[in-house]
Write a protein that holds these residues in place. Structure first.
Motif, PDB file in Angstrom:
ATOM      1  N   GLY A  10      35.064  29.040  36.778  1.00  0.00           N
ATOM      2  CA  GLY A  10      33.888  28.643  37.550  1.00  0.00           C
ATOM      3  C   GLY A  10      33.241  29.815  38.263  1.00  0.00           C
ATOM      4  O   GLY A  10      32.723  29.664  39.375  1.00  0.00           O
ATOM      5  N   VAL A  11      33.276  30.984  37.637  1.00  0.00           N
ATOM      6  CA  VAL A  11      32.681  32.177  38.256  1.00  0.00           C
ATOM      7  C   VAL A  11      31.660  32.794  37.306  1.00  0.00           C
ATOM      8  O   VAL A  11      31.801  32.729  36.075  1.00  0.00           O
ATOM      9  CB  VAL A  11      33.755  33.227  38.620  1.00  0.00           C
ATOM     10  CG1 VAL A  11      34.707  32.675  39.669  1.00  0.00           C
ATOM     11  CG2 VAL A  11      34.525  33.690  37.392  1.00  0.00           C
ATOM     12  N   ARG A  12      30.636  33.413  37.898  1.00  0.00           N
ATOM     13  CA  ARG A  12      29.607  34.072  37.101  1.00  0.00           C
ATOM     14  C   ARG A  12      29.300  35.467  37.621  1.00  0.00           C
ATOM     15  O   ARG A  12      28.601  36.236  36.960  1.00  0.00           O
ATOM     16  CB  ARG A  12      28.315  33.238  37.108  1.00  0.00           C
ATOM     17  CG  ARG A  12      28.470  31.846  36.514  1.00  0.00           C
ATOM     18  CD  ARG A  12      27.170  31.074  36.606  1.00  0.00           C
ATOM     19  NE  ARG A  12      26.079  31.741  35.900  1.00  0.00           N
ATOM     20  CZ  ARG A  12      24.810  31.341  35.938  1.00  0.00           C
ATOM     21  NH1 ARG A  12      24.484  30.271  36.647  1.00  0.00           N
ATOM     22  NH2 ARG A  12      23.891  31.985  35.276  1.00  0.00           N
ATOM     23  N   HIS A  13      29.808  35.794  38.807  1.00  0.00           N
ATOM     24  CA  HIS A  13      29.457  37.064  39.449  1.00  0.00           C
ATOM     25  C   HIS A  13      30.723  37.755  39.931  1.00  0.00           C
ATOM     26  O   HIS A  13      31.702  37.109  40.311  1.00  0.00           O
ATOM     27  CB  HIS A  13      28.509  36.807  40.633  1.00  0.00           C
ATOM     28  CG  HIS A  13      27.809  38.034  41.119  1.00  0.00           C
ATOM     29  ND1 HIS A  13      28.409  38.949  41.950  1.00  0.00           N
ATOM     30  CD2 HIS A  13      26.546  38.497  40.887  1.00  0.00           C
ATOM     31  CE1 HIS A  13      27.560  39.922  42.226  1.00  0.00           C
ATOM     32  NE2 HIS A  13      26.420  39.672  41.591  1.00  0.00           N
ATOM     33  N   VAL A  14      30.693  39.082  39.932  1.00  0.00           N
ATOM     34  CA  VAL A  14      31.857  39.863  40.335  1.00  0.00           C
ATOM     35  C   VAL A  14      32.285  39.543  41.773  1.00  0.00           C
ATOM     36  O   VAL A  14      33.470  39.644  42.114  1.00  0.00           O
ATOM     37  CB  VAL A  14      31.565  41.377  40.156  1.00  0.00           C
ATOM     38  CG1 VAL A  14      30.481  41.841  41.113  1.00  0.00           C
ATOM     39  CG2 VAL A  14      32.838  42.203  40.313  1.00  0.00           C
ATOM     40  N   PHE A  15      31.338  39.139  42.629  1.00  0.00           N
ATOM     41  CA  PHE A  15      31.681  38.801  44.017  1.00  0.00           C
ATOM     42  C   PHE A  15      32.613  37.588  44.095  1.00  0.00           C
ATOM     43  O   PHE A  15      33.338  37.413  45.069  1.00  0.00           O
ATOM     44  CB  PHE A  15      30.417  38.489  44.824  1.00  0.00           C
ATOM     45  CG  PHE A  15      29.574  39.705  45.143  1.00  0.00           C
ATOM     46  CD1 PHE A  15      29.977  40.973  44.785  1.00  0.00           C
ATOM     47  CD2 PHE A  15      28.359  39.558  45.801  1.00  0.00           C
ATOM     48  CE1 PHE A  15      29.200  42.088  45.081  1.00  0.00           C
ATOM     49  CE2 PHE A  15      27.574  40.660  46.107  1.00  0.00           C
ATOM     50  CZ  PHE A  15      27.988  41.933  45.737  1.00  0.00           C
ATOM     51  N   GLU A  16      32.595  36.749  43.055  1.00  0.00           N
ATOM     52  CA  GLU A  16      33.365  35.505  43.075  1.00  0.00           C
ATOM     53  C   GLU A  16      34.797  35.661  42.551  1.00  0.00           C
ATOM     54  O   GLU A  16      35.573  34.716  42.561  1.00  0.00           O
ATOM     55  CB  GLU A  16      32.635  34.447  42.246  1.00  0.00           C
ATOM     56  CG  GLU A  16      31.235  34.133  42.769  1.00  0.00           C
ATOM     57  CD  GLU A  16      30.455  33.243  41.823  1.00  0.00           C
ATOM     58  OE1 GLU A  16      29.807  32.308  42.309  1.00  0.00           O
ATOM     59  OE2 GLU A  16      30.518  33.482  40.593  1.00  0.00           O
ATOM     60  N   ILE A  17      35.143  36.851  42.096  1.00  0.00           N
ATOM     61  CA  ILE A  17      36.484  37.087  41.550  1.00  0.00           C
ATOM     62  C   ILE A  17      37.515  37.029  42.674  1.00  0.00           C
ATOM     63  O   ILE A  17      37.336  37.634  43.735  1.00  0.00           O
ATOM     64  CB  ILE A  17      36.540  38.456  40.846  1.00  0.00           C
ATOM     65  CG1 ILE A  17      35.637  38.447  39.610  1.00  0.00           C
ATOM     66  CG2 ILE A  17      37.971  38.810  40.448  1.00  0.00           C
ATOM     67  CD1 ILE A  17      35.517  39.782  38.916  1.00  0.00           C
ATOM     68  N   THR A  18      38.603  36.312  42.436  1.00  0.00           N
ATOM     69  CA  THR A  18      39.654  36.168  43.443  1.00  0.00           C
ATOM     70  C   THR A  18      40.887  36.984  43.067  1.00  0.00           C
ATOM     71  O   THR A  18      41.018  37.477  41.938  1.00  0.00           O
ATOM     72  CB  THR A  18      40.073  34.691  43.580  1.00  0.00           C
ATOM     73  OG1 THR A  18      40.713  34.283  42.356  1.00  0.00           O
ATOM     74  CG2 THR A  18      38.873  33.800  43.869  1.00  0.00           C
TER      75      THR A  18
END
Length: 436
Positions: free
Chosen positions: A95-103
């Motif tokens: 459910g991620v599309r952007h590098v900022f959303e990587i956990t």
């Protein structure tokens, strides 16, 4: 031909993957440099956009001076593998599309997948490769978090842990290290690279007869310890960039030979890179090999008398078009020489040990890197310590030299030191050629 297919209904022009794009540049002085970028490519392999993400790969980040020939190219591949794994291949699942959303959990899953993936040759990645991958990706995410702070799902505290170490003065200090640990597959890799001295004494004269375009490059590796790509960077004495090899004589006898590989220079008019210099330096021919080196040098320059070469660059080794030989050219020529001439010469020998070694060459691949290994073994057999090994090999760290010293006992039992017979063999070859 490249076959373009639509994947999951996505047209190739809309499919995007991260990749690395590199360009070669040259200064007026002739020094070459590379610039690498993280880009987005479509399904046709065309660049859709430059992302600018390469700025966040840790590379001279805490220094005010940055050499023009510095380039994080190889490190960028670790980052693009991570971005493709999380954002492209598993983006919908996570459910991620952007590098900022990587956990942190996503990063950990990528590290495990990277460590356990079976490569095309059926092996797994080495410990060093896994550690470099983790350090590079964590450094990349850490730099992004410093820049964009609260926009990101990870921060420094989730990526790093503190570790106490002792410096050279025995004082304790804290450093930050990646807070990840993954399981890898420990594989013992056997590299076939030993060349018995009696086989080497056959190899060099045979190379001047059947592979004269690379024979001296082989000698540069064997007598000065250069890597194959570094040997391709060696220039002629009349190169506009200055002599690639400088000989100091005393009483008409060569006493010191210097090989200039201090910079990667443009050596071809088509801007193709000839090979990497792992450590830019002035490299010296090991004293015991000076006489043999000079005979080999003389043979090579005689071979080059009727060969065309690009005088604006003065390469020492050239292909059929007169352009500087690349590492790929060198390796292909070396493979042909081993397969078509060297191996058969060993099999035809009356010496049973040489016939056995020839048989091994049918079962194993010998690469030009073996010549640098032979050089190192000769130094070990002559009692050189770790500091001298590092100097003569042109290593950045003593680790490789230490590995050889750990195995010194085995080397002493299995291999023998070269003697002045090398000069005699090359002299005989020269005289034989004069008679023909």
């Amino acid at each position: 031909m490249l076959e373009i297919q639509e994947i999951q209904g996505i047209a190739p022009e809309k499919e995007q993957r991260y990749g690395v794009y590199s360009i070669q540049g040259t200064l007026e002085s002739g020094q070459s440099f590379t610039r690498s970028f993280i880009v987005l490519r479509n399904g046709y392999g065309m660049i859709d956009s430059f992302t600018g993400l390469e700025k966040y790969v840790a590379f001279y980040q805490f220094r005010t001076y940055k050499p023009i020939d510095s380039d994080p190219g190889s490190k960028l591949y670790y980052v693009t593998q991570m971005l493709n794994y999380i954002l492209v291949d598993h983006g919908e699942e996570y459910g991620v599309r952007h590098v900022f959303e990587i956990t942190r959990d996503m990063l950990e899953e990528f590290f495990y997948a990277y460590a356990l993936e079976v490569k095309e040759d059926g092996t797994h990645r080495s410990r060093d490769s896994i550690e470099v991958c983790i350090a590079t990706v964590v450094g990349f995410m850490g730099n992004l978090s410093w820049k964009y702070g609260g926009f990101m799902k990870v921060n420094h505290g989730l990526l790093y842990k503190e570790k106490l170490i002792y410096d050279r003065r025995g004082k304790q200090k804290k450093i930050s290290v990646p807070d990840f640990q993954v399981n890898g597959v420990n594989e013992i890799k056997y590299i076939f690279r030993d060349i018995p001295t009696k086989a080497f004494e056959i190899m060099i004269p045979l190379a001047f007869r059947y592979a004269p375009d690379i024979a001296f490059a082989m000698c540069i590796q064997a007598f000065a310890g250069l890597r194959p790509g570094e040997a391709c960077n060696v220039r002629r004495a009349d190169s506009p960039y200055g002599p690639g090899i400088t000989v100091t004589e005393i009483g008409g006898q060569a006493s010191k030979i210097e090989i200039d590989i201090r910079k990667e220079l443009k050596l071809r008019s088509d801007d193709v890179k000839v090979g990497d210099i792992k450590k830019e330096r002035t490299q010296y021919v090991y004293p015991m090999f000076i006489d043999a080196f000079m005979k080999a040098y003389e043979l090579h320059m005689k071979y080059m008398e009727n060969r065309k070469f690009e005088k604006d660059y003065g390469p020492m080794f050239v292909n059929k078009r007169g352009m500087a030989m690349t590492y790929k050219n060198y390796k292909e020529a070396f493979d042909r020489f081993v397969n078509e001439h060297f191996r058969q010469a060993l099999m035809d020998s009356e010496d049973p040990e040489l016939r056995i070694y020839g048989q091994l060459l049918y079962e194993n691949t010998l690469s030009p890197h073996a010549l640098r290994h032979w050089f190192t073994v000769q130094l070990v057999l002559r009692g050189e310590d770790i500091g001298n090994l590092q100097f003569w090999r042109g290593d950045k760290s003593p680790q490789s030299a230490f590995t050889y010293l750990q195995n010194k006992g085995d080397l002493n039992r299995e291999l023998s030191a070269a003697s002045s017979r090398l000069v005699e063999l090359l002299m005989n070859f020269m005289e034989g050629n004069d008679d023909e």
